[in-house]
Design an enzyme around this catalytic site. Structure first.
Site, PDB file in Angstrom:
ATOM      1  N   SER A   1     -39.119 -21.922 -10.434  1.00 21.78           N
ATOM      2  CA  SER A   1     -40.475 -21.676 -10.933  1.00 21.78           C
ATOM      3  C   SER A   1     -40.422 -20.553 -11.949  1.00 21.78           C
ATOM      4  O   SER A   1     -39.472 -19.756 -11.968  1.00 21.78           O
ATOM      5  CB  SER A   1     -41.357 -21.253  -9.750  1.00 21.78           C
ATOM      6  OG  SER A   1     -42.547 -20.653 -10.194  1.00 21.78           O
TER       7      SER A   1
ATOM      8  N   TYR B   1     -42.748 -17.461  -1.617  1.00 20.74           N
ATOM      9  CA  TYR B   1     -42.553 -18.419  -2.713  1.00 20.74           C
ATOM     10  C   TYR B   1     -41.611 -17.816  -3.749  1.00 20.74           C
ATOM     11  O   TYR B   1     -40.608 -18.408  -4.136  1.00 20.74           O
ATOM     12  CB  TYR B   1     -43.897 -18.781  -3.338  1.00 20.74           C
ATOM     13  CG  TYR B   1     -43.797 -19.898  -4.370  1.00 20.74           C
ATOM     14  CD1 TYR B   1     -43.630 -21.223  -3.980  1.00 20.74           C
ATOM     15  CD2 TYR B   1     -43.858 -19.626  -5.735  1.00 20.74           C
ATOM     16  CE1 TYR B   1     -43.533 -22.246  -4.923  1.00 20.74           C
ATOM     17  CE2 TYR B   1     -43.763 -20.635  -6.673  1.00 20.74           C
ATOM     18  CZ  TYR B   1     -43.599 -21.942  -6.260  1.00 20.74           C
ATOM     19  OH  TYR B   1     -43.495 -22.956  -7.195  1.00 20.74           O
TER      20      TYR B   1
HETATM   21  N1  LIG Z   1     -46.945 -27.386 -10.354  1.00 23.45           N
HETATM   22  C1  LIG Z   1     -46.552 -26.215 -10.846  1.00 23.45           C
HETATM   23  O1  LIG Z   1     -47.305 -25.527 -11.584  1.00 23.45           O
HETATM   24  C2  LIG Z   1     -45.168 -25.713 -10.564  1.00 23.45           C
HETATM   25  C3  LIG Z   1     -44.737 -24.576 -11.228  1.00 23.45           C
HETATM   26  C4  LIG Z   1     -43.482 -24.087 -10.973  1.00 23.45           C
HETATM   27  C5  LIG Z   1     -42.670 -24.723 -10.055  1.00 23.45           C
HETATM   28  N2  LIG Z   1     -43.104 -25.819  -9.409  1.00 23.45           N
HETATM   29  C6  LIG Z   1     -42.189 -26.431  -8.451  1.00 23.45           C
HETATM   30  O2  LIG Z   1     -42.040 -27.810  -8.750  1.00 23.45           O
HETATM   31  C7  LIG Z   1     -41.814 -28.525  -7.529  1.00 23.45           C
HETATM   32  C8  LIG Z   1     -42.844 -29.635  -7.398  1.00 23.45           C
HETATM   33  O3  LIG Z   1     -44.105 -29.019  -7.450  1.00 23.45           O
HETATM   34  P1  LIG Z   1     -45.478 -29.798  -7.448  1.00 23.45           P
HETATM   35  O4  LIG Z   1     -46.399 -29.052  -8.336  1.00 23.45           O
HETATM   36  O5  LIG Z   1     -45.245 -31.248  -7.661  1.00 23.45           O
HETATM   37  O6  LIG Z   1     -45.936 -29.473  -5.947  1.00 23.45           O
HETATM   38  P2  LIG Z   1     -46.698 -30.393  -4.910  1.00 23.45           P
HETATM   39  O7  LIG Z   1     -47.224 -29.484  -3.854  1.00 23.45           O
HETATM   40  O8  LIG Z   1     -47.652 -31.295  -5.632  1.00 23.45           O
HETATM   41  O9  LIG Z   1     -45.486 -31.263  -4.333  1.00 23.45           O
HETATM   42  C9  LIG Z   1     -44.569 -30.739  -3.425  1.00 23.45           C
HETATM   43  C10 LIG Z   1     -44.162 -31.888  -2.532  1.00 23.45           C
HETATM   44  O10 LIG Z   1     -43.252 -31.392  -1.552  1.00 23.45           O
HETATM   45  C11 LIG Z   1     -43.532 -32.086  -0.346  1.00 23.45           C
HETATM   46  N3  LIG Z   1     -43.047 -31.332   0.812  1.00 23.45           N
HETATM   47  C12 LIG Z   1     -43.570 -30.212   1.367  1.00 23.45           C
HETATM   48  N4  LIG Z   1     -42.884 -29.876   2.469  1.00 23.45           N
HETATM   49  C13 LIG Z   1     -41.896 -30.790   2.600  1.00 23.45           C
HETATM   50  C14 LIG Z   1     -40.860 -30.999   3.546  1.00 23.45           C
HETATM   51  N5  LIG Z   1     -40.705 -30.181   4.606  1.00 23.45           N
HETATM   52  N6  LIG Z   1     -40.017 -32.047   3.362  1.00 23.45           N
HETATM   53  C15 LIG Z   1     -40.183 -32.892   2.325  1.00 23.45           C
HETATM   54  N7  LIG Z   1     -41.151 -32.768   1.401  1.00 23.45           N
HETATM   55  C16 LIG Z   1     -41.999 -31.725   1.548  1.00 23.45           C
HETATM   56  C17 LIG Z   1     -45.047 -32.231  -0.306  1.00 23.45           C
HETATM   57  O11 LIG Z   1     -45.456 -33.274   0.565  1.00 23.45           O
HETATM   58  C18 LIG Z   1     -45.359 -32.493  -1.769  1.00 23.45           C
HETATM   59  O12 LIG Z   1     -45.480 -33.859  -2.071  1.00 23.45           O
HETATM   60  C19 LIG Z   1     -41.868 -27.518  -6.399  1.00 23.45           C
HETATM   61  O13 LIG Z   1     -40.568 -27.073  -6.081  1.00 23.45           O
HETATM   62  C20 LIG Z   1     -42.679 -26.386  -7.019  1.00 23.45           C
HETATM   63  O14 LIG Z   1     -42.405 -25.165  -6.406  1.00 23.45           O
HETATM   64  C21 LIG Z   1     -44.350 -26.341  -9.623  1.00 23.45           C
END
Ligand SMILES: NC(=O)c1ccc[n+]([C@@H]2O[C@H](COP(=O)([O-])OP(=O)(O)OC[C@H]3O[C@@H](n4cnc5c(N)ncnc54)[C@H](O)[C@@H]3O)[C@@H](O)[C@H]2O)c1
Length: 261
Positions: A150, A173
């Protein structure tokens, strides 16, 4: 357009805003996609949206469940898949915690349980998958592992922008997202003749955020706006492709310049 017709890509947490974008774009680029997700609405959504595509397979997997990770990788191989790209994408985010109805903890009220839960999904999960790759796949064919961090891995959040928002940023986080890059570096070196390992660090991704939040966060971003999920996917696809063969151990920011200011 990135060609992924030689790739078979396994992703964790595939039903979220970014995961489902990666799945769609990878299929469009000719990859076979082996998605995994917790059981529930997001799993069902993936099945409904992509289940008819012959290049798509879906498995239930909790990344924090040691036995499940081992069993799922075994099952994927037994089913005849030959994954050559892996994404550690699943994560617990502040948005997810609040949607689950949890009282969002300030640091003084963060329980050891909630800290450990975040570590188990965001950091232990990626270790468990990496260990399973090492046990069951490494050396069979060339591999790529992409760990998702992130913009809040190596740079601090500006806590003021979350004031009064329906989601927050939390200490575990940041700690897990910094930690996952440590895992990237260790694995890149250990697997150097057999796999590339990189960290992809998305910036602030637009997902229906309020005007007020967009304004606050955009002021911290050089380009003055949040990312669209497809802009993160563009780079995820490149890192999955043979075009990235000489990249390993890298931390790749896709954040509109947030980290450069
Ligand atoms: N969206 C953003 O702005 C952003 C920014 C920086 C980093 N990220 C990173 O990108 C990645 C995806 O983010 P996103 O925005 O799609 O988040 P999101 O919350 O939409 O998706 C995360 C997914 O992980 C799944 N999950 C949670 N616990 C789990 C477990 N124990 N086993 C299996 N799956 C599990 C959830 O069901 C969910 O579908 C993450 O690692 C997040 O930290 C996102």
């Amino acid at each position: 357009m990135t060609d992924l017709s030689d790739k078979s890509i396994f992703l964790t947490g595939s039903g979220g805003v970014l995961g489902s974008t990666y799945v769609r774009r990878m299929l469009d680029a000719g990859a076979r996609v082996i998605a995994s997700e917790l059981p529930g609405a997001r799993y069902d959504g993936l099945a409904a949206k992509f289940g008819q595509n012959e290049n798509f397979a879906l498995y239930e997997m909790d990344v924090a469940d040691e036995a499940a990770v081992g069993d799922t990788v075994s099952q994927i191989l037994a089913d005849g898949h030959k994954p050559n790209v892996f994404f550690n994408n699943a994560s617990i985010t502040g948005e997810m915690l609040m949607k689950a109805g949890a009282e969002f903890p300030d640091l003084a009220n963060t329980t050891l349980d909630s800290w450990n839960k975040a570590l188990s999904v965001n950091l232990t999960g990626p270790f468990l998958l990496a260990r399973e790759i090492d046990r069951q796949v490494l050396g069979k064919w060339d591999l790529k592992l992409i760990n998702i961090a992130s913009m809040y891995a190596l740079r601090a959040p500006h806590h003021d922008i979350y004031e009064g928002m329906p989601f927050k940023n939390f200490s575990a986080y940041q700690a897990t997202k910094a930690g996952i890059h440590g895992l990237t570096l260790w694995l890149a070196s250990s697997w150097r003749h057999k796999a590339t390992v990189n960290t992809l660090a998305p910036g602030a991704v637009f997902n229906g955020h309020s005007e007020e939040f967009q304004k606050r966060v955009s002021e911290l971003i050089m380009q003055g706006r949040m990312a669209q999920p497809d802009e993160i996917a563009d780079v995820a696809l490149f890192l999955s492709s043979s075009g990235a063969n000489h990249m390993t151990g890298q931390f790749v920011n896709v954040d509109g310049g947030y980290s450069a200011w």
